[in-house]
Design an enzyme around this catalytic site. Structure first.
Site, PDB file in Angstrom:
ATOM      1  N   LYS A 187       0.884  -1.177   0.000  1.00 56.46           N
ATOM      2  CA  LYS A 187       0.000   0.000   0.000  1.00 56.46           C
ATOM      3  C   LYS A 187       0.922   1.228   0.000  1.00 56.46           C
ATOM      4  CE  LYS A 187      -1.786   2.953   2.198  1.00 56.46           C
ATOM      5  NZ  LYS A 187      -1.569   4.403   1.878  1.00 56.46           N
ATOM      6  N   GLY A 240       7.004   4.950   8.091  1.00 59.38           N
ATOM      7  CA  GLY A 240       6.172   6.146   8.135  1.00 59.38           C
ATOM      8  C   GLY A 240       6.380   6.866   9.449  1.00 59.38           C
ATOM      9  N   SER A 241       5.394   7.635   9.832  1.00 60.93           N
ATOM     10  CA  SER A 241       5.550   8.458  11.033  1.00 60.93           C
ATOM     11  C   SER A 241       5.406   7.613  12.297  1.00 60.93           C
ATOM     12  CB  SER A 241       4.487   9.559  11.034  1.00 60.93           C
ATOM     13  OG  SER A 241       3.204   8.967  11.098  1.00 60.93           O
ATOM     14  N   THR A 242       5.927   8.138  13.373  1.00 61.30           N
ATOM     15  CA  THR A 242       5.815   7.448  14.663  1.00 61.30           C
ATOM     16  C   THR A 242       4.342   7.340  15.078  1.00 61.30           C
ATOM     17  OG1 THR A 242       8.030   8.083  15.305  1.00 61.30           O
ATOM     18  CG2 THR A 242       6.487   7.632  17.105  1.00 61.30           C
ATOM     19  N   ARG A 243       3.565   8.378  14.744  1.00 62.65           N
ATOM     20  CA  ARG A 243       2.136   8.344  15.084  1.00 62.65           C
ATOM     21  C   ARG A 243       1.445   7.160  14.410  1.00 62.65           C
ATOM     22  NH1 ARG A 243      -1.657  12.326  12.417  1.00 62.65           N
ATOM     23  NH2 ARG A 243       0.114  12.053  11.087  1.00 62.65           N
ATOM     24  N   THR A 244       1.709   6.943  13.128  1.00 62.35           N
ATOM     25  CA  THR A 244       1.058   5.827  12.433  1.00 62.35           C
ATOM     26  C   THR A 244       1.674   4.493  12.874  1.00 62.35           C
ATOM     27  OG1 THR A 244       0.757   7.329  10.570  1.00 62.35           O
ATOM     28  CG2 THR A 244       0.280   5.025  10.167  1.00 62.35           C
ATOM     29  N   GLY A 245       2.966   4.493  13.179  1.00 63.66           N
ATOM     30  CA  GLY A 245       3.607   3.264  13.666  1.00 63.66           C
ATOM     31  C   GLY A 245       2.953   2.748  14.940  1.00 63.66           C
ATOM     32  N   GLU A 263       9.559   1.309  10.931  1.00 61.24           N
ATOM     33  CA  GLU A 263      10.690   2.209  10.621  1.00 61.24           C
ATOM     34  C   GLU A 263      10.102   3.609  10.644  1.00 61.24           C
ATOM     35  OE1 GLU A 263      13.522   0.677  10.164  1.00 61.24           O
ATOM     36  OE2 GLU A 263      12.809  -1.348   9.716  1.00 61.24           O
ATOM     37  N   CYS A 298      13.957  10.904   6.709  1.00 65.79           N
ATOM     38  CA  CYS A 298      13.803  10.506   8.113  1.00 65.79           C
ATOM     39  C   CYS A 298      15.086  10.754   8.892  1.00 65.79           C
ATOM     40  CB  CYS A 298      13.424   9.036   8.194  1.00 65.79           C
ATOM     41  SG  CYS A 298      14.539   7.975   7.256  1.00 65.79           S
TER      42      CYS A 298
HETATM   43  P1  NAD Z   1       2.528   8.527   7.531  1.00 67.07           P
HETATM   44  O1  NAD Z   1       2.699   7.776   8.787  1.00 67.07           O
HETATM   45  O2  NAD Z   1       1.528   9.615   7.491  1.00 67.07           O
HETATM   46  O3  NAD Z   1       2.127   7.536   6.342  1.00 67.07           O
HETATM   47  C1  NAD Z   1       2.910   6.424   6.001  1.00 67.07           C
HETATM   48  C2  NAD Z   1       2.029   5.389   5.342  1.00 67.07           C
HETATM   49  O4  NAD Z   1       1.072   4.942   6.287  1.00 67.07           O
HETATM   50  C3  NAD Z   1       1.250   5.904   4.135  1.00 67.07           C
HETATM   51  O5  NAD Z   1       1.168   4.904   3.160  1.00 67.07           O
HETATM   52  C4  NAD Z   1      -0.115   6.193   4.738  1.00 67.07           C
HETATM   53  O6  NAD Z   1      -1.162   6.130   3.795  1.00 67.07           O
HETATM   54  C5  NAD Z   1      -0.222   5.072   5.737  1.00 67.07           C
HETATM   55  N1  NAD Z   1      -1.160   5.365   6.833  1.00 67.07           N
HETATM   56  C6  NAD Z   1      -1.447   6.579   7.373  1.00 67.07           C
HETATM   57  N2  NAD Z   1      -2.383   6.433   8.340  1.00 67.07           N
HETATM   58  C7  NAD Z   1      -2.690   5.119   8.405  1.00 67.07           C
HETATM   59  C8  NAD Z   1      -3.601   4.365   9.196  1.00 67.07           C
HETATM   60  N3  NAD Z   1      -4.381   4.931  10.109  1.00 67.07           N
HETATM   61  N4  NAD Z   1      -3.633   3.030   8.993  1.00 67.07           N
HETATM   62  C9  NAD Z   1      -2.842   2.436   8.087  1.00 67.07           C
HETATM   63  N5  NAD Z   1      -1.988   3.104   7.288  1.00 67.07           N
HETATM   64  C10 NAD Z   1      -1.909   4.432   7.454  1.00 67.07           C
HETATM   65  O7  NAD Z   1       3.966   9.056   7.135  1.00 67.07           O
HETATM   66  P2  NAD Z   1       4.365   9.923   5.865  1.00 67.07           P
HETATM   67  O8  NAD Z   1       3.993  11.325   6.101  1.00 67.07           O
HETATM   68  O9  NAD Z   1       3.912   9.243   4.626  1.00 67.07           O
HETATM   69  O10 NAD Z   1       5.966   9.760   5.883  1.00 67.07           O
HETATM   70  C11 NAD Z   1       6.814  10.549   6.630  1.00 67.07           C
HETATM   71  C12 NAD Z   1       7.298   9.793   7.855  1.00 67.07           C
HETATM   72  O11 NAD Z   1       7.999   8.610   7.471  1.00 67.07           O
HETATM   73  C13 NAD Z   1       8.291  10.612   8.652  1.00 67.07           C
HETATM   74  O12 NAD Z   1       7.992  10.509  10.014  1.00 67.07           O
HETATM   75  C14 NAD Z   1       9.617   9.938   8.346  1.00 67.07           C
HETATM   76  O13 NAD Z   1      10.610  10.128   9.327  1.00 67.07           O
HETATM   77  C15 NAD Z   1       9.210   8.515   8.204  1.00 67.07           C
HETATM   78  N6  NAD Z   1      10.217   7.733   7.472  1.00 67.07           N
HETATM   79  C16 NAD Z   1      10.984   6.835   8.182  1.00 67.07           C
HETATM   80  C17 NAD Z   1      11.977   6.106   7.528  1.00 67.07           C
HETATM   81  C18 NAD Z   1      12.836   5.099   8.270  1.00 67.07           C
HETATM   82  O14 NAD Z   1      13.489   4.295   7.630  1.00 67.07           O
HETATM   83  N7  NAD Z   1      12.854   5.123   9.606  1.00 67.07           N
HETATM   84  C19 NAD Z   1      12.163   6.283   6.148  1.00 67.07           C
HETATM   85  C20 NAD Z   1      11.361   7.191   5.464  1.00 67.07           C
HETATM   86  C21 NAD Z   1      10.380   7.913   6.144  1.00 67.07           C
END
Ligand code: NAD
Length: 498
Positions: A187, A240-245, A263, A298
């Site tokens: 996704k 993705g973000s820590t909030r979504t993680g 991650e 990130c």
């Molecule tokens: P995000 O968490 O908003 O979204 C990431 C993914 O999760 C997207 O595909 C989004 O559609 C999906 N998502 C969002 N809400 C969801 C939910 N409720 N349920 C299931 N899936 C959901 O993050 P973003 O804005 O796309 O990316 C930026 C973040 O990613 C930053 O915090 C960045 O530091 C992090 N990041 C981390 C690494 C790493 O390797 N640690 C690498 C790249 C980016």
């Protein structure tokens, strides 16, 4: 580019197909959303707004493909060959993929070509080449039994990735997950669906059997949530973000306790001591690393800690670098900084810039939105001096071209400041004193610590964070562990032979 067409010419006629890819084919576009380019807000096309039914179909197709062994039961050398071909074809489609990536997220075309496409292909090839060279184990047990410790593919892997390096983040999951024999449902972010969909078609062309790699675009709270809650998904590879993680862990708890590899975000510290001789190199490195990808990395070194005795000179050199990173047309071959991914992110970044000013930091360069006449979303490289630990610009991940500089007096203070963050993705220490460099590197709570550089990066080395930057590690052979289960098989050996 092989002919005389400009990237703008190519962009004008680029084929955009936003339909989901399930069981080896595109499926009819049901509900959709409009995807626009952050370069100039042009409409790129309708993108499938994946829902529970599409996710169910994709997971079912992945499960069937896994269960009948069309991929999982192939010898590693055969999987290697297919994935090598996949990597070759990614490179053969280099211009097309780079253009889609730039249109989708606004990053400079030169980096889409040299970083995103090239590194994604390299990653897939590296895991292809690794997979017929890793061995299982036999436990050192007694003579009357044999314990085989084998790694088996998990089954169906849900992959959810962000928009900042769409193809590369997907490749970091696809490489190890596919090489070990799993099936995948990917996704992509709603902000960057285009290359993921093309990757799935290219993989099929390379010989990956239908159903092994499916892509369902859509929103996080719809397609993402359906995938993460799915009872037939065995593991989630999430970036993705820590909030979504945090949500990923909840989804696993509410469903089938699927493995979750997170991650997540970062707020990496860049620590410069007074005994580092080449202040100019340190300052130029932090500017290049921070402003790359418009600060949407990130591991961007967004918290810069400098010894007070060298801070003025350091900040002066960083500020002088800003003109090299001014945002410009992402489709022009020489551009080094492109746009922010969309208007929402632009507003977030500008909000942090305002908050930095309101809390008393000094924006010594940048701070403005620019190129708004294009219809796109661009922010100048911004450097805040005089930042203090409690400010929001120091504590929170901004994910834009905004750097905060703090000053310290002692090594102990520098370590305490660097570790004073919920994040722990990366850090760096700059010192010419060998024991100090080692001492500080040991003390920094981060998954990767750089010493006297920030640029080294290689597929052979793990990438991931401490603390709220996540738990998994992408890249390297360690990533194979995430997508495999360990099975112990005991065999009895009778001692009465002969
Ligand atoms: P995000 O968490 O908003 O979204 C990431 C993914 O999760 C997207 O595909 C989004 O559609 C999906 N998502 C969002 N809400 C969801 C939910 N409720 N349920 C299931 N899936 C959901 O993050 P973003 O804005 O796309 O990316 C930026 C973040 O990613 C930053 O915090 C960045 O530091 C992090 N990041 C981390 C690494 C790493 O390797 N640690 C690498 C790249 C980016």
């Amino acid at each position: 580019m092989s002919d005389s067409k400009t990237w703008h010419d190519r962009a004008a006629t680029a084929a955009i197909d936003g339909r989901a890819f399930i069981n080896g084919e595109r499926v009819a576009l049901g509900e959709s959303f409009e995807k626009r380019s952050p370069i100039d807000n042009r409409l790129l096309g309708p993108i499938a707004r994946g829902n529970r039914a599409e996710v169910d179909a994709a997971v079912a197709s992945a499960r069937t493909a896994f269960a009948d062994g069309r991929w999982a039961s192939k010898p590693p050398a055969a999987r290697k060959k297919t994935l090598q071909r996949f990597a070759e074809l990614i490179l053969a489609h280099r211009d097309e993929l780079a253009l889609l990536e730039t249109l989708d997220v606004g990053k400079p075309i030169q980096y889409s070509l040299s970083v995103d496409v090239a590194s994604a292909a390299h990653c897939i090839r590296w895991y292809a080449e690794a997979i017929d060279k890793v061995y299982d184990e036999i436990a050192p047990t007694g003579p009357n039994a044999l314990a085989l410790i084998q790694r088996e593919p998990m089954g169906v892997i849900g992959v959810i990735v962000p928009w900042n390096y769409p193809m590369l983040m997907a490749a970091w999951k696809l490489g190890p997950a596919l090489a070990t024999g799993n099936s995948v449902v990917l996704k992509p972010s709603e902000k960057s669906p285009l290359t993921a969909l093309r990757l799935a078609e290219i993989a099929l062309e390379a010989g990956l059997p239908p159903g092994v790699f499916n892509v369902v675009p859509g929103y996080g709270h719809e397609a993402g949530e359906a995938l993460a809650l799915h009872m037939d998904v065995d593991a989630l590879g999430f970036t993705g973000s820590t909030r979504t993680g945090r949500r990923m862990l909840e989804y696993a708890g509410r469903s089938n306790l699927k493995r979750v590899y997170n991650e997540l975000g970062g707020k990496s510290a860049f620590v410069v001591f007074e005994d580092f001789g080449d202040i100019e190199r340190a300052a130029k490195t932090v500017a290049a690393s921070m402003f790359f990808n418009s600060g949407q990395s990130c591991n961007a070194p967004s918290r810069v800690l400098v010894h007070e005795s060298v801070a003025d000179r350091f900040v002066e050199i960083v500020a002088a670098q800003a003109p090299r990173h001014q945002p410009a047309d992402p489709l022009a071959p020489e551009t080094r900084m492109g746009s922010i991914v969309d208007e929402v992110q632009l507003k977030t970044v500008m909000g942090y810039i305002e908050s930095g000013k309101a809390e008393g930091a000094r924006a010594i360069v940048g701070g403005r939105q620019v190129r708004s006449e294009t219809g796109g979303f661009y922010v100048e490289p911004t450097v805040f001096d005089g930042a203090t630990p409690a400010m929001r610009i120091v504590r929170e991940e901004i994910f834009g071209p905004v750097m905060s500089v703090l000053r310290f007096k002692t090594e102990a203070e520098a370590i305490a400041l660097a570790n004073d963050s919920p994040y722990g993705l990366q850090a760096s220490v700059w010192s010419d004193t060998l024991s100090r460099a080692h001492r500080v590197a040991r003390a920094l709570r981060a998954g990767t610590v750089h010493v006297n550089q920030y640029d080294e990066d290689d597929i052979t080395a793990p990438f991931g964070g401490y603390k709220q930057s996540g738990n998994g590690r992408d890249k390297s052979l360690h990533a194979l562990e995430k997508y495999t289960e360990i099975k112990t098989t005991w065999l009895r050996i009778d001692g009465s032979g002969g």
